[in-house]
Write a protein that holds these residues in place. Structure first.
Motif, PDB file in Angstrom:
ATOM      1  N   ILE A 238      54.438  23.090  -1.162  1.00  0.00           N
ATOM      2  CA  ILE A 238      53.755  24.020  -2.178  1.00  0.00           C
ATOM      3  C   ILE A 238      52.482  23.664  -2.475  1.00  0.00           C
ATOM      4  N   ASN A 239      52.153  22.371  -2.708  1.00  0.00           N
ATOM      5  CA  ASN A 239      50.879  21.765  -3.437  1.00  0.00           C
ATOM      6  C   ASN A 239      49.927  21.769  -2.166  1.00  0.00           C
ATOM      7  N   LEU A 240      50.219  21.393  -0.813  1.00  0.00           N
ATOM      8  CA  LEU A 240      49.294  21.190   0.154  1.00  0.00           C
ATOM      9  C   LEU A 240      49.177  22.592   0.881  1.00  0.00           C
ATOM     10  N   GLN A 241      50.002  23.271   1.172  1.00  0.00           N
ATOM     11  CA  GLN A 241      50.095  24.533   2.062  1.00  0.00           C
ATOM     12  C   GLN A 241      49.896  25.669   1.376  1.00  0.00           C
ATOM     13  N   LEU A 242      50.466  25.940  -0.024  1.00  0.00           N
ATOM     14  CA  LEU A 242      50.143  27.181  -0.491  1.00  0.00           C
ATOM     15  C   LEU A 242      49.281  27.174  -1.459  1.00  0.00           C
ATOM     16  N   GLN A 243      49.103  26.043  -2.241  1.00  0.00           N
ATOM     17  CA  GLN A 243      48.020  25.940  -3.438  1.00  0.00           C
ATOM     18  C   GLN A 243      46.629  25.626  -2.715  1.00  0.00           C
ATOM     19  N   GLU A 244      46.474  24.593  -1.760  1.00  0.00           N
ATOM     20  CA  GLU A 244      45.245  24.156  -1.253  1.00  0.00           C
ATOM     21  C   GLU A 244      44.662  25.141  -0.166  1.00  0.00           C
ATOM     22  N   ASP A 245      45.606  25.521   0.806  1.00  0.00           N
ATOM     23  CA  ASP A 245      45.298  26.266   1.681  1.00  0.00           C
ATOM     24  C   ASP A 245      45.335  28.045   1.515  1.00  0.00           C
ATOM     25  N   LYS A 246      44.292  28.310   0.872  1.00  0.00           N
ATOM     26  CA  LYS A 246      44.707  29.593   0.126  1.00  0.00           C
ATOM     27  C   LYS A 246      44.901  30.877   0.998  1.00  0.00           C
ATOM     28  N   ASP A 247      44.569  30.766   2.296  1.00  0.00           N
ATOM     29  CA  ASP A 247      44.743  31.694   3.317  1.00  0.00           C
ATOM     30  C   ASP A 247      45.424  31.412   4.730  1.00  0.00           C
ATOM     31  N   PRO A 248      46.793  31.103   4.488  1.00  0.00           N
ATOM     32  CA  PRO A 248      47.147  30.546   5.649  1.00  0.00           C
ATOM     33  C   PRO A 248      47.276  31.457   6.714  1.00  0.00           C
ATOM     34  N   GLY A 249      47.384  32.575   6.430  1.00  0.00           N
ATOM     35  CA  GLY A 249      47.614  33.907   7.374  1.00  0.00           C
ATOM     36  C   GLY A 249      46.717  34.572   7.663  1.00  0.00           C
ATOM     37  N   GLY A 250      45.378  34.551   7.154  1.00  0.00           N
ATOM     38  CA  GLY A 250      44.452  35.496   7.348  1.00  0.00           C
ATOM     39  C   GLY A 250      43.121  35.235   7.071  1.00  0.00           C
ATOM     40  N   LEU A 251      42.010  36.292   7.219  1.00  0.00           N
ATOM     41  CA  LEU A 251      40.642  35.759   6.957  1.00  0.00           C
ATOM     42  C   LEU A 251      40.302  36.198   5.545  1.00  0.00           C
ATOM     43  N   PHE A 252      41.126  37.146   4.802  1.00  0.00           N
ATOM     44  CA  PHE A 252      40.565  37.600   3.673  1.00  0.00           C
ATOM     45  C   PHE A 252      41.707  37.246   2.748  1.00  0.00           C
ATOM     46  N   ASN A 253      41.670  37.041   1.294  1.00  0.00           N
ATOM     47  CA  ASN A 253      42.538  36.658   0.298  1.00  0.00           C
ATOM     48  C   ASN A 253      43.090  38.246  -0.178  1.00  0.00           C
ATOM     49  N   LEU A 254      44.130  38.676   0.279  1.00  0.00           N
ATOM     50  CA  LEU A 254      44.722  39.713  -0.136  1.00  0.00           C
ATOM     51  C   LEU A 254      46.098  39.839  -0.796  1.00  0.00           C
ATOM     52  N   GLY A 255      46.124  38.701  -1.637  1.00  0.00           N
ATOM     53  CA  GLY A 255      47.326  38.596  -2.426  1.00  0.00           C
ATOM     54  C   GLY A 255      48.472  38.003  -1.753  1.00  0.00           C
ATOM     55  N   ARG A 256      48.285  37.523  -0.568  1.00  0.00           N
ATOM     56  CA  ARG A 256      49.223  36.540   0.000  1.00  0.00           C
ATOM     57  C   ARG A 256      50.601  37.122   0.044  1.00  0.00           C
ATOM     58  N   TYR A 257      50.987  38.314  -0.166  1.00  0.00           N
ATOM     59  CA  TYR A 257      52.127  38.847   0.062  1.00  0.00           C
ATOM     60  C   TYR A 257      52.835  39.102   1.454  1.00  0.00           C
ATOM     61  N   GLY A 258      52.142  38.671   2.289  1.00  0.00           N
ATOM     62  CA  GLY A 258      52.513  38.861   3.719  1.00  0.00           C
ATOM     63  C   GLY A 258      51.859  39.795   4.522  1.00  0.00           C
ATOM     64  N   PRO A 259      52.295  40.485   5.718  1.00  0.00           N
ATOM     65  CA  PRO A 259      51.564  41.419   6.584  1.00  0.00           C
ATOM     66  C   PRO A 259      51.315  42.711   6.028  1.00  0.00           C
ATOM     67  N   ILE A 260      52.119  43.124   4.870  1.00  0.00           N
ATOM     68  CA  ILE A 260      52.047  44.513   4.351  1.00  0.00           C
ATOM     69  C   ILE A 260      50.678  44.764   3.955  1.00  0.00           C
ATOM     70  N   THR A 261      50.218  43.909   3.034  1.00  0.00           N
ATOM     71  CA  THR A 261      48.812  44.072   2.426  1.00  0.00           C
ATOM     72  C   THR A 261      47.491  44.141   3.576  1.00  0.00           C
ATOM     73  N   GLU A 262      47.607  43.359   4.500  1.00  0.00           N
ATOM     74  CA  GLU A 262      46.621  43.343   5.506  1.00  0.00           C
ATOM     75  C   GLU A 262      46.801  44.580   6.408  1.00  0.00           C
ATOM     76  N   GLY A 263      47.975  45.019   6.615  1.00  0.00           N
ATOM     77  CA  GLY A 263      48.318  46.333   7.422  1.00  0.00           C
ATOM     78  C   GLY A 263      47.827  47.361   6.554  1.00  0.00           C
TER      79      GLY A 263
END
Length: 285
Positions: A238-263
């Motif tokens: 949680i500390n190193l992956q979710l909190q420090e790596d703010k955007d683990p799955g994309g280029l923009f901070n879209l709430g990190r709710y998964g692929p739905i918001t990016e789509g």
């Protein structure tokens, strides 16, 4: 003297030597048994008191210096809801006996307690006590009734020293936490007006305390469900992956709710581009 006649046999002797003592009555026997039982219990209690004085130490034990400071804070801010002895007040606050220091660290340290009003869930807000005061309150509740305690020491592992911690913590998070806190730790709605809070700003001690105490709808993760080492793995993820790596799955901070918001974002942007392109082509033609 007629000692040999049946009618007079023993008559003068009985009067001379007295009558034989009869058997004790049932009431006297019961009374004697009760007296002996009381004497035996008194003797056993006296022996126990002499050889086991520590049994009465709990009632007269002295609070530590930190707990005494915590008691002063408790009497000023918590007694109206949780009672003078911490056993709770019906309709106001629950019993604190056995909740331990971990529960105080989470509830008071995140500002959820004291509550502003009775509602479905205590909301996180700026704490009314600093870290030292939170620890004092936690120590008082711990000495008042015992319970789980957040261990001292580092709760986030060094990935270089333990390369498996991050991967194992991520697996534990996906199995135990994502159903409520989402894959990105952003939280989500629950039933009856409750919700799972975001983990973005939670400290390692708060996360560990929440696992030990099970606040709100969260289950308790005791050491038989998750060992202390597994709890540290989960906190490391949680500390190193979710909190420090703010955007683990994309280029923009879209709430990190998964692929739905990016789509959805790509769809909206694409529709706008296509619309303006169509208008431009129509205008040229």
């Amino acid at each position: 003297m007629t000692f040999d006649t049946p009618a007079g046999r023993g008559g003068p002797l009985k009067r001379l030597f007295g009558r034989r003592r009869g058997a004790p009555s049932r009431a006297r026997r019961r009374l004697g048994s009760a007296v002996r039982m009381v004497a035996a219990l008194t003797l056993a209690g006296g022996v126990y008191t002499v050889f086991a004085p520590g049994a009465f130490a709990e009632d007269t034990r002295q609070l530590s210096a930190a707990a005494q400071e915590g008691k002063a804070l408790f009497d000023n801010s918590c007694i109206s809801c949780h009672g003078r002895d911490g056993r709770g007040v019906e309709g106001r606050g629950p019993n604190l006996i056995g909740v331990g220091a971990a529960s105080v660290e989470f509830q008071v340290g995140t500002g959820r307690m004291p509550m502003a009003r009775q509602e479905a869930q205590a909301e996180e807000k700026p704490p009314q006590f600093d870290d030292a005061q939170v620890q004092q309150l936690a120590q008082y509740v711990q000495e008042l009734g015992g319970g789980p305690v957040v261990p001292e020491g580092e709760l986030v592992k060094d990935p270089e020293a333990d390369p498996e911690a991050m991967a194992h913590g991520g697996e534990l998070f996906r199995i135990n936490c994502t159903s409520c806190h989402s894959f990105g730790g952003a939280g989500g709605a629950l039933s009856s007006g409750k919700y799972a809070p975001s983990l973005n700003d939670a400290t390692p001690r708060q996360i560990y305390a929440a696992m030990l105490s099970g606040p709100q709808n969260m289950p308790v993760f005791g050491d038989n469900q998750l060992t202390p080492d597994e709890k540290r793995d989960l906190i490391t993820y949680i500390n190193l992956q979710l909190q420090e790596d703010k955007d683990p799955g994309g280029l923009f901070n879209l709430g990190r709710y998964g692929p739905i918001t990016e789509g959805v974002a790509i769809f909206l942007v694409g529709i706008v581009i296509l619309t303006f392109s169509a208008l431009w082509i129509a205008g040229k033609s």
